[in-house]
Design a protein around this motif. Sequence first.
Motif: not given
Length: 326
Positions: A204-205, A158-159, A202, A155-156
């Motif tokens: 996120r991953t 910072k999206p 957006v 999981i990043n």
Amino acid sequence: MKNRSYEYDVALSFAGENRAYVEKVANSLKLKGIKVFYDLFEEANLWGKNLYEYLSEIYQNKARYTVLFVSSFYNKKLWTNHERVSMQARAFQESREYILPARFDNTEIPGILKTIGYINLENKTPEELAILIENKLKKDQTFIRNRWSKLSTMINPKPFVFTIKLIDEKKQLVKHAKVVLIANNSTYLEGFTDEHGLVHFVIRTRKMYTVLIAHTSYPAVVFHHINPKEDIEVTIEKSNNSGSVIINKSGHIPGISGKIEPVLKPDKGLSLYADNIAVDGGKHQPYDFALDTAISLEDNEGNRAHVTFRFFQGRIALIDFYKDIR
């Protein structure tokens, strides 16, 4: 070349007199998430080691590329020449470029031919050079696979926003196109281009995506293995009486009444169910079909279209259609 992993994406070889410039390059690369061998980053590792053997191993075997900073000071140093010999031993064994020269001046370095492509640093900032190194790495398919295989399930924290701009061959903005990003595990993101021809996602991953683009007035577009880190601009060409759609599980073809539903069979083949629609003149359903092969559809009012499935994964299908004008 073998598909191998490296401890470092790039190693920097330079004379101490050029450290101020090179350190800015190293810091910029580090901020980009690139694994860089720069001596001051490795003080703890270098402490107590046999540097002759250790540096030979770094420059010959442990880096994907080396950047050699050419200057009048480089030839005069014992350690830089030791590093150079190690690099050249590696370069001799491989059939691809490994040593990337970056020149502060025109000093001749033994074994580095004048015909080898180089970067002139005279008007190049450290950040600009770091971007060039990053772009060089992005062209290396093993780097892409190794980097993203490690990040794909993380999981990043910072999206970030990934934007696609869509224009046609006349440079006009393409509005209301449907765009889907689909990952290898069949999860997806979807959106539509706005009044400015833009669609924003957006992210996120950290994954690589296949990009699907459809519009009722334009043919289908597919891009595979897209890294969403950098925004892209796509140009599409309009075609008379044809367009494209993206459906999820089931959907409609513009101008044709009824609904179609493609499915994946146990043997990995594809079949099509069509509700109140004749397929290829009334063939039995489910109707087996293949990607990139045209199928004719006719509804109960005699409206006809030819459709071609360009992509199918999970329950997402990208379809080209051509209206049969009577």
